[in-house]
Design an enzyme around this catalytic site. Structure first.
Site, mmCIF file in Angstrom:
data_model
loop_
_atom_site.group_PDB
_atom_site.id
_atom_site.type_symbol
_atom_site.label_atom_id
_atom_site.label_comp_id
_atom_site.label_asym_id
_atom_site.label_seq_id
_atom_site.Cartn_x
_atom_site.Cartn_y
_atom_site.Cartn_z
ATOM 1 N N ASN A 1 -7.346 -13.276 40.090
ATOM 2 C CA ASN A 1 -6.443 -12.362 39.904
ATOM 3 C C ASN A 1 -5.464 -12.628 39.084
ATOM 4 O O ASN A 1 -4.178 -12.387 38.732
ATOM 5 C CB ASN A 1 -5.980 -11.820 41.469
ATOM 6 C CG ASN A 1 -6.938 -11.460 42.097
ATOM 7 O OD1 ASN A 1 -7.778 -10.628 41.944
ATOM 8 N ND2 ASN A 1 -6.450 -11.682 43.680
ATOM 9 N N HIS B 1 -5.938 -0.819 49.906
ATOM 10 C CA HIS B 1 -5.828 -2.244 50.227
ATOM 11 C C HIS B 1 -5.429 -2.514 51.610
ATOM 12 O O HIS B 1 -4.671 -1.531 52.275
ATOM 13 C CB HIS B 1 -4.819 -2.992 49.348
ATOM 14 C CG HIS B 1 -4.802 -4.382 49.668
ATOM 15 N ND1 HIS B 1 -3.766 -5.016 50.372
ATOM 16 C CD2 HIS B 1 -5.571 -5.367 48.972
ATOM 17 C CE1 HIS B 1 -4.066 -6.491 50.375
ATOM 18 N NE2 HIS B 1 -5.005 -6.511 49.669
ATOM 19 N N HIS C 1 -2.482 -4.451 40.720
ATOM 20 C CA HIS C 1 -3.640 -5.071 39.862
ATOM 21 C C HIS C 1 -3.466 -4.626 38.601
ATOM 22 O O HIS C 1 -4.257 -5.053 37.592
ATOM 23 C CB HIS C 1 -5.182 -4.886 40.316
ATOM 24 C CG HIS C 1 -5.429 -5.612 41.668
ATOM 25 N ND1 HIS C 1 -6.100 -6.955 41.660
ATOM 26 C CD2 HIS C 1 -5.228 -5.422 42.896
ATOM 27 C CE1 HIS C 1 -6.094 -7.353 42.806
ATOM 28 N NE2 HIS C 1 -5.665 -6.368 43.695
ATOM 29 N N SER D 1 -8.926 -3.177 43.755
ATOM 30 C CA SER D 1 -8.937 -4.541 43.635
ATOM 31 C C SER D 1 -10.537 -4.918 43.852
ATOM 32 O O SER D 1 -10.835 -5.926 43.437
ATOM 33 C CB SER D 1 -8.121 -5.417 44.697
ATOM 34 O OG SER D 1 -8.573 -4.854 46.041
ATOM 35 N N LYS E 1 -0.165 -11.874 41.014
ATOM 36 C CA LYS E 1 -1.369 -11.652 39.826
ATOM 37 C C LYS E 1 -0.830 -11.794 38.615
ATOM 38 O O LYS E 1 -0.836 -12.984 38.185
ATOM 39 C CB LYS E 1 -1.935 -10.235 40.188
ATOM 40 C CG LYS E 1 -2.525 -10.217 41.861
ATOM 41 C CD LYS E 1 -2.817 -8.933 41.991
ATOM 42 C CE LYS E 1 -3.471 -9.130 43.545
ATOM 43 N NZ LYS E 1 -2.684 -9.557 44.596
ATOM 44 N N ASP F 1 0.769 1.839 43.782
ATOM 45 C CA ASP F 1 0.708 0.164 43.955
ATOM 46 C C ASP F 1 0.186 -0.257 42.856
ATOM 47 O O ASP F 1 -1.098 -0.211 42.644
ATOM 48 C CB ASP F 1 -0.092 -0.038 45.321
ATOM 49 C CG ASP F 1 -0.067 -1.590 45.402
ATOM 50 O OD1 ASP F 1 0.163 -2.309 44.497
ATOM 51 O OD2 ASP F 1 -0.680 -1.962 46.389
ATOM 52 N N GLU G 1 -3.385 3.437 44.060
ATOM 53 C CA GLU G 1 -3.207 2.113 43.753
ATOM 54 C C GLU G 1 -3.478 2.261 42.003
ATOM 55 O O GLU G 1 -4.397 3.273 41.789
ATOM 56 C CB GLU G 1 -4.231 1.140 44.066
ATOM 57 C CG GLU G 1 -3.861 0.828 45.728
ATOM 58 C CD GLU G 1 -4.764 -0.219 46.147
ATOM 59 O OE1 GLU G 1 -5.281 -1.055 45.573
ATOM 60 O OE2 GLU G 1 -5.086 0.027 47.434
#
Lengths: 83, 407
Positions: free
Chosen positions: B53, B139, B215, B187, B246, B212, B183
């Protein structure tokens, strides 16, 4: 929309019986996680399928309290009855 | 006594025994030394990291290292206090101001981990009379946050604005507020939310939206602000949560917002209040990484070039991947034993990826989840693709026919 707990129990049993991962006989007393060996995600996905049929949303905080098929049918009947 | 307390883990312990059958413990790998952003030592051998990541490779950036070392020397190894007591240093306040400026937002709160940022923000924003609506593939930190909140929690189908719309209609008029959580990039498969469509739905329902960008920060958007920037809907996203662990190369989390009176949350948000703040070295390297991201779009370009090369390489080899090119490249495995054997064989060849298993994966399918960084050399990527192909051949994994675009 269906609001009778018995009919909803029937719907749950029929839907689960169509799932190839579920092999054992299912009754209202079947404990969803332990007896059917479904993980938390599989249970949530199964409930999602039923939610669309009954046009209700089962809050996850309610779902956490549910153990048996009968409990789930009762919860769905109550939510469907409020509509 | 202790045996009965742990009895409930018997099933999990059995699953774990099966996993260990492949040789190593996929969830207990020890990286004896981290050599660079792309290499580490495992079992005494050098391995290339394709599961870190570490999108921009900034955890070994010389400027970030220098900033961390200087801050540790001058300000100490830890703050030994929470943000509301003795744990807010000038560094923390400066990072909050810089993050708010980077996002063009009024306010920012910095948390000690990304997990705590979600735990804190969702639980404090969604109270007793409110409804929290979560994407099904959220997540674990989002699901855990929903349990800490007092709100009613409703799950909608992954990346499905119509399903969200139906569920918002079912809720109807309520005295409290509605908060939708999605998100930027998911992920597991590297897919992004259809954010413009979600925005339309949430506006109609009068709901608030939290994205969110764990990533997607530093990865998406012209300036690296994430999916909301890329989709051109930042003004409709009330709260952005993200992580430092990340693309920023350290550890910590944040929330930025324009909400009036946002700062009251500093004395209401328990995961913010009741844990020690991040140490000076971490905050200092995060500031250096943020400055680097702001002035060097080349990092993001290299990341995407590498992502396209790796995704394209595996796709042309015939692996079934996530829906689109992304720095997260997930190869779908047919079953858990194959996934475990494949994972072990890759590590034997010096390639580390993440083994991810249901229920952490969508669709109940195991994945070899890879992540690409801007620091990968072309030769490392090509070697990893060749390693995947060789292991697939050795395990007789059935692959799709190579696409005509191969090469």
């Amino acid at each position: 929309m269906e609001t009778d707990p018995q009919a909803i129990t029937r719907l749950l049993i029929d839907t689960l019986a169509a799932n190839p991962r579920v092999t054992r006989e299912i009754t209202a007393e079947t404990v969803i996680v332990d007896d059917l060996a479904l993980d938390s995600l599989a249970v949530m996905n199964f409930v999602m399928e039923i939610e669309d049929r009954l046009d209700v949303s089962v809050p996850l905080d309610r779902l956490a309290e549910i153990r048996t098929i009968g409990d789930l049918a009762g919860c769905l009947a109550e939510l469907a009855g409020q509509r | 006594m202790s045996a009965s307390v742990l009895a409930k883990f018997a099933g999990l312990a059995e699953q774990r025994r099966v996993l260990l059958g492949g040789g190593r413990d996929p969830f207990g790998v020890v990286f004896e030394h981290a050599l660079s952003a792309t290499e580490a030592v495992v079992d005494g051998r050098k391995v290339t990291l394709f599961g870190s990541n570490n999108y921009l490779g900034l955890n070994h950036d010389p400027e970030c290292l220098r900033a961390a070392a200087e801050a540790a020397r001058s300000e100490g190894t830890g703050t030994t206090g929470s943000r509301i007591a003795n744990g807010t240093y000038g560094l923390h306040a400066e990072l909050e101001a810089e993050l708010a400026a980077f996002f063009g937002r009024r306010s920012c709160m910095v948390f000690t981990t990304g997990y705590q940022a979600n735990l804190g923000m969702l639980s404090v924003l969604a109270g007793k009379d409110d409804v929290l609506l979560l994407d099904a593939d959220s997540h674990a930190s989002i699901y855990d946050a929903s349990r800490l909140s007092q709100a009613q929690v409703i799950r909608f189908r992954h990346n499905d604005p119509d399903d969200l719309d139906r569920r918002l209609r079912r809720i109807g008029e309520i005295p409290g507020s509605k908060l939708v959580v999605v998100e930027g990039i998911y992920s597991m498969l590297g897919d992004a939310a259809p954010l413009a469509e979600f925005v339309e739905v949430k506006r109609r329902a009068g709901a608030a939206l939290l994205v969110d960008e764990a990533h997607s920060f530093g990865v998406l958007g012209e300036h690296g602000r994430g999916l909301a920037e890329a989709a051109g809907v930042e003004a409709d996203v009330e709260f952005v949560v993200g992580t430092f662990s990340k693309s920023l190369g350290s550890i910590g989390g944040y929330c930025v917002s324009d909400a009036e009176g946002f700062d009251i949350l500093r004395v209401a948000c328990r995961p913010y209040m009741f844990t020690a703040s991040a140490p000076p070295s971490v905050i200092a390297s995060t500031r250096a990484a943020l400055a680097r991201i702001a002035r060097d779009p080349g990092l993001r370009q290299r990341l995407w070039e590498n992502a396209r090369r790796f995704y394209g390489g595996l796709e042309n080899t015939g692996f079934r991947l996530g829906p689109r090119v992304s720095p997260i490249v997930a190869a779908r495995m047919p079953d858990v034993p194959t996934a475990v054997a494949f994972w072990n064989a890759l590590l034997d060849r010096g390639i580390y990826v993440n083994l991810t298993l249901p229920p952490a994966t969508p669709d109940g399918q195991p994945l070899l989840r890879c992540s690409v960084t801007a620091s990968h050399e072309v030769a490392q990527i090509d070697a990893a693709v060749a390693g995947f192909a060789a292991v697939a051949a050795a395990l007789r994994l059935s692959l799709a026919a190579p696409s005509p675009a191969a090469g």
